[in-house]
Each structure stands twice: as structure tokens, then as C-alpha cells.
Write an enzyme that holds these catalytic residues in place. Structure first.
Site, PDB file in Angstrom:
ATOM      1  N   SER A 118     -39.850 -34.035 -36.606  1.00 33.63           N
ATOM      2  CA  SER A 118     -40.068 -35.595 -36.310  1.00 33.63           C
ATOM      3  C   SER A 118     -41.520 -35.374 -37.024  1.00 33.63           C
ATOM      4  O   SER A 118     -42.464 -36.125 -37.360  1.00 33.63           O
ATOM      5  CB  SER A 118     -39.289 -36.365 -35.118  1.00 33.63           C
ATOM      6  N   HIS A 139     -37.462 -32.156 -43.911  1.00 37.31           N
ATOM      7  CA  HIS A 139     -37.049 -33.505 -42.654  1.00 37.31           C
ATOM      8  C   HIS A 139     -36.424 -34.952 -43.121  1.00 37.31           C
ATOM      9  O   HIS A 139     -36.787 -35.799 -43.806  1.00 37.31           O
ATOM     10  CB  HIS A 139     -38.592 -34.564 -42.219  1.00 37.31           C
ATOM     11  N   GLU A 151     -38.535 -35.552 -46.164  1.00 38.65           N
ATOM     12  CA  GLU A 151     -39.657 -35.121 -46.472  1.00 38.65           C
ATOM     13  C   GLU A 151     -40.084 -34.076 -46.800  1.00 38.65           C
ATOM     14  O   GLU A 151     -39.587 -34.115 -45.830  1.00 38.65           O
ATOM     15  CB  GLU A 151     -40.528 -35.892 -45.267  1.00 38.65           C
ATOM     16  N   ASN A 189     -43.047 -41.440 -39.779  1.00 42.02           N
ATOM     17  CA  ASN A 189     -42.837 -41.897 -38.932  1.00 42.02           C
ATOM     18  C   ASN A 189     -44.920 -42.103 -37.931  1.00 42.02           C
ATOM     19  O   ASN A 189     -44.808 -42.556 -36.897  1.00 42.02           O
ATOM     20  CB  ASN A 189     -42.476 -40.449 -38.072  1.00 42.02           C
TER      21      ASN A 189
HETATM   22  N1  LIG Z   1     -32.698 -38.453 -34.118  1.00 44.20           N
HETATM   23  C1  LIG Z   1     -32.947 -38.648 -34.750  1.00 44.20           C
HETATM   24  O1  LIG Z   1     -33.391 -39.608 -35.151  1.00 44.20           O
HETATM   25  C2  LIG Z   1     -34.670 -37.374 -35.660  1.00 44.20           C
HETATM   26  C3  LIG Z   1     -35.087 -38.066 -37.389  1.00 44.20           C
HETATM   27  C4  LIG Z   1     -34.697 -37.229 -37.719  1.00 44.20           C
HETATM   28  C5  LIG Z   1     -35.475 -35.932 -37.491  1.00 44.20           C
HETATM   29  N2  LIG Z   1     -35.740 -35.500 -35.695  1.00 44.20           N
HETATM   30  C6  LIG Z   1     -36.076 -34.731 -35.713  1.00 44.20           C
HETATM   31  O2  LIG Z   1     -34.382 -33.431 -35.314  1.00 44.20           O
HETATM   32  C7  LIG Z   1     -34.058 -32.628 -34.195  1.00 44.20           C
HETATM   33  C8  LIG Z   1     -33.008 -32.836 -34.168  1.00 44.20           C
HETATM   34  O3  LIG Z   1     -33.276 -34.481 -33.265  1.00 44.20           O
HETATM   35  P1  LIG Z   1     -31.487 -34.440 -31.916  1.00 44.20           P
HETATM   36  O4  LIG Z   1     -32.043 -35.907 -32.571  1.00 44.20           O
HETATM   37  O5  LIG Z   1     -30.593 -33.646 -33.270  1.00 44.20           O
HETATM   38  O6  LIG Z   1     -31.907 -33.630 -31.175  1.00 44.20           O
HETATM   39  P2  LIG Z   1     -30.327 -33.938 -30.628  1.00 44.20           P
HETATM   40  O7  LIG Z   1     -30.712 -33.760 -28.956  1.00 44.20           O
HETATM   41  O8  LIG Z   1     -29.478 -34.564 -30.648  1.00 44.20           O
HETATM   42  O9  LIG Z   1     -29.678 -32.689 -30.831  1.00 44.20           O
HETATM   43  C9  LIG Z   1     -30.704 -30.829 -31.042  1.00 44.20           C
HETATM   44  C10 LIG Z   1     -29.387 -30.233 -30.517  1.00 44.20           C
HETATM   45  O10 LIG Z   1     -29.999 -28.540 -30.634  1.00 44.20           O
HETATM   46  C11 LIG Z   1     -29.313 -28.060 -29.986  1.00 44.20           C
HETATM   47  N3  LIG Z   1     -30.974 -26.718 -29.421  1.00 44.20           N
HETATM   48  C12 LIG Z   1     -31.426 -27.170 -28.383  1.00 44.20           C
HETATM   49  N4  LIG Z   1     -31.967 -25.962 -28.093  1.00 44.20           N
HETATM   50  C13 LIG Z   1     -31.884 -24.816 -28.966  1.00 44.20           C
HETATM   51  C14 LIG Z   1     -31.574 -23.545 -29.485  1.00 44.20           C
HETATM   52  N5  LIG Z   1     -32.549 -23.097 -28.889  1.00 44.20           N
HETATM   53  N6  LIG Z   1     -30.898 -22.860 -30.006  1.00 44.20           N
HETATM   54  C15 LIG Z   1     -29.499 -23.778 -30.250  1.00 44.20           C
HETATM   55  N7  LIG Z   1     -29.679 -24.983 -30.414  1.00 44.20           N
HETATM   56  C16 LIG Z   1     -30.397 -25.748 -29.803  1.00 44.20           C
HETATM   57  C17 LIG Z   1     -28.586 -28.688 -28.313  1.00 44.20           C
HETATM   58  O11 LIG Z   1     -28.164 -27.845 -27.558  1.00 44.20           O
HETATM   59  C18 LIG Z   1     -27.922 -30.027 -29.610  1.00 44.20           C
HETATM   60  O12 LIG Z   1     -26.787 -30.214 -29.750  1.00 44.20           O
HETATM   61  C19 LIG Z   1     -35.817 -32.636 -33.588  1.00 44.20           C
HETATM   62  O13 LIG Z   1     -36.861 -31.698 -33.727  1.00 44.20           O
HETATM   63  C20 LIG Z   1     -36.318 -34.407 -34.353  1.00 44.20           C
HETATM   64  O14 LIG Z   1     -37.280 -35.039 -33.473  1.00 44.20           O
HETATM   65  C21 LIG Z   1     -34.526 -36.575 -35.356  1.00 44.20           C
END
Ligand SMILES: NC(=O)c1ccc[n+]([C@@H]2O[C@H](COP(=O)([O-])OP(=O)(O)OC[C@H]3O[C@@H](n4cnc5c(N)ncnc54)[C@H](O)[C@@H]3O)[C@@H](O)[C@H]2O)c1
Length: 284
Positions: A118, A139, A151, A189
């Protein structure tokens, strides 16, 4: 176009991205560091596709066929033959840097490596990877199967053909692919994260009821959902990490997360994913 996709991290975003790729007819290998999270992710993908069936947007047989194109990996080495990897692990720079180093080790020299971060510097991830010419940002927005925008983040180190392929890939998924420079928070963002922090500040300083704050922004500013409900959907942890990354990237503490968000993070009140954030949610 890339046909075999690796998705690392099967949480909120990773599971949604898997569903989008399966719906586009692609083959997906999913990997998560936690077995429980992986199982939750697969259940999330299954529910998402089955919802399409209920709505008459997908036949039962196409749903089963799509799920049949998803394979789960136990080890990162199983991503060796994919054309493109989309990383969606926790929003922590060190974890992403280390993962991209591993991805470069196990994938071919032509594999495109995309991060769904993000707000972390894509250039920083590209530099840490050791193969910066093949690293881009893709993104997606939450929920990925519903939100049209991707993005497509360009660093100054990326190979032009790789960047073009990433743009085409996002377009071929049926998404609105918007080119975007690698600046803190990219486009959406940079605008949205400070606005959400302002909503939390307003809540903390005025004592307004969270449901009323959300209702007011919906009815008075045309927001499709209230800002606090949106933070609950995004995840309090993601909002905190995104705010920190933008504050540090722009060297401006005004963008830092409000203390109330930090307290919620410490208490594990992460929003929908933990059943409680600003609002309460039934756990499934
Ligand atoms: N939540 C949102 O609205 C959103 C929107 C756009 C982008 N993002 C980005 O997407 C990414 C994920 O966010 P999310 O909300 O899905 O998080 P989340 O916590 O729901 O999921 C993250 C997952 O990654 C796994 N994980 C962590 N470290 C790991 C590793 N080294 N190897 C393999 N698996 C691993 C965890 O077990 C978990 O299942 C982040 O970078 C976040 O900034 C999130």
C-alpha cells in the site's frame, strides 16, 4: 501474457487477488507462511467464487474448473516456473525485502515480481531483491474482486518491457490499470490514508459515536461507506503501517497514525479480520 501466477500471502488481499486471477482463466499457485491463514485464504476464494454462482455470474462447472486451477505450495521453491508473482504479505519492509530476495533466488530471470504494497517504497523492494529490472507494483484495492482499480507502479529501475507487460496484465484482468510513479502512498492512499486518519482524530477529539460519524460522511459527503467502517475493512494494522510509511516517505509527522489507531493495534482490534475494530463483526 503471464499465464502462471504465484500469489504469496493469502490474507485479505492475496485471497481476493487469487480469485481475480482464477476468474481471468489463469493458473495460480498460492503460498502463505501460516497453514491456518492459507486454509482461511482458500475458504475465502471458494466463498468468493460461490457468491458469483449464487448471483448467476458463474456456472457451477466454471466455478469448479476455476478452483481446480488453484494449487497450494508448501515451499517458495514451488514458484520456480511461474511467469509472474504477486506478493501480498504483511506491510513490513523487512519481510517484503527478504521475500523478494528469496523470489529472485527461486524464479527465472524473466519472471515479473510484483508487490501489492500500500505504501512501502517499490524502489526499495526492487533494490533489495537483486533483480530491480523485474520488480513493479501492482496495487489492487480491497476487495480485489470488486474494486476496479489497479495502480501499476513504475520505479526508475524497471525494464520498460516488464513495466508494459505489468500494465497489460492488469488490463487483461479487466481492471482499470492506472500508471503511477513510485511515490509514498501512490495516488489513492496519498489522498485516502490522511483522510481516514482525520476521521479517527475527529472521533477521538469530539467523542462522536462511531456509527454516527460513519452515517454523517455517507449522507453528507457521498461516501459509499463510512471512514471508520472502511478502516475496519482495510484493517487497522494496514492503516497504521500505511500511515507510518507515508509519514516517513514524505518526512512529515502529520501523516503519522493517530494514537487511537496504535492503541487498537496493540489490543488486537484490527477490524473485520479480528471481529472488532470501530464496529463489531460476527466471526466466521
Ligand atoms: N487490506 C487492504 O485493504 C489492502 C489494500 C491494498 C493493499 N494492501 C496491501 O496488501 C498486503 C497484504 O495486506 P492484507 O490486508 O491482505 O494482509 P493480511 O494480514 O490479511 O494477510 C497477509 C498474509 O500474509 C501472510 N504472510 C506474512 N508474512 C509472510 C511471508 N513472509 N511469507 C508468506 N506469507 C506471509 C500472513 O500469514 C497472512 O495470511 C499489504 O502489503 C497491504 O499493505 C492491503
Amino acid at each position: 501474457m503471464a499465464q502462471r501466477i504465484g500469489v504469496v500471502g493469502l490474507g485479505t488481499m492475496g485471497a481476493g487477488i487469487v480469485q481475480v486471477c482464477l476468474e481471468a482463466g489463469l493458473t495460480v499457485i498460492g503460498l502463505d507462511g501460516s497453514v491456518e491463514a492459507r486454509d482461511r485464504g482458500v475458504a475465502h476464494v471458494r466463498r468468493g467464487l460461490e457468491r458469483r454462482v449464487t448471483k448467476g455470474q458463474l456456472s457451477e462447472s466454471d466455478c469448479a474448473e476455476a478452483l481446480g486451477r488453484l494449487r497450494l505450495a508448501e515451499d517458495i521453491a514451488e514458484l520456480s516456473a511461474v511467469d509472474l508473482v504477486i506478493e501480498a504479505i504483511a506491510e513490513l519492509p523487512d519481510a517484503k525485502h527478504s521475500l523478494f530476495r528469496d523470489l529472485v533466488r527461486v524464479t527465472s530471470a524473466t519472471t515479473i515480481l510484483a508487490t501489492n504494497t500500500s505504501a512501502i517504497s517499490v524502489t526499495g523492494i526492487a533494490e533489495a531483491s537483486g533483480r530491480p529490472s523485474h520488480v513493479v507494483g501492482l496495487h489492487f484495492f480491497n476487495p480485489a474482486p470488486v474494486m476496479p482499480l489497479v495502480e501499476v507502479v513504475r520505479t526508475r529501475l524497471v525494464d520498460e518491457a516488464v513495466y508494459r507487460a505489468a500494465l497489460d496484465f492488469a488490463g487483461a484482468l479487466g481492471k482499470e490499470a492506472v500508471p503511477c510513479p513510485d511515490t509514498p502512498g501512490f495516488i489513492v492512499n496519498r489522498v485516502l490514508v490522511p483522510m481516514l486518519n482525520d476521521a479517527v482524530r475527529t472521533l477521538a477529539e469530539t467523542g462522536v459515536d462511531p456509527a454516527d460519524l460513519d452515517r454523517a460522511l455517507k449522507a453528507g459527503a457521498g461516501w459509499p461507506m463510512g471512514p471508520l467502517a472502511l478502516i475496519d475493512l482495510i484493517g487497522v494494522d494496514v492503516q497504521v503501517h500505511a500511515s507510518e510509511a507515508i509519514a516517513s516517505g514524505l518526512d512529515n509527522p502529520a501523516y503519522a497514525p493517530h494514537p487511537l489507531l496504535r492503541r487498537m493495534l496493540e489490543e488486537g482490534r484490527l477490524g473485520r479480520k479480528s471481529g472488532r475494530g470501530f464496529h463489531e463483526y460476527p466471526t466466521t
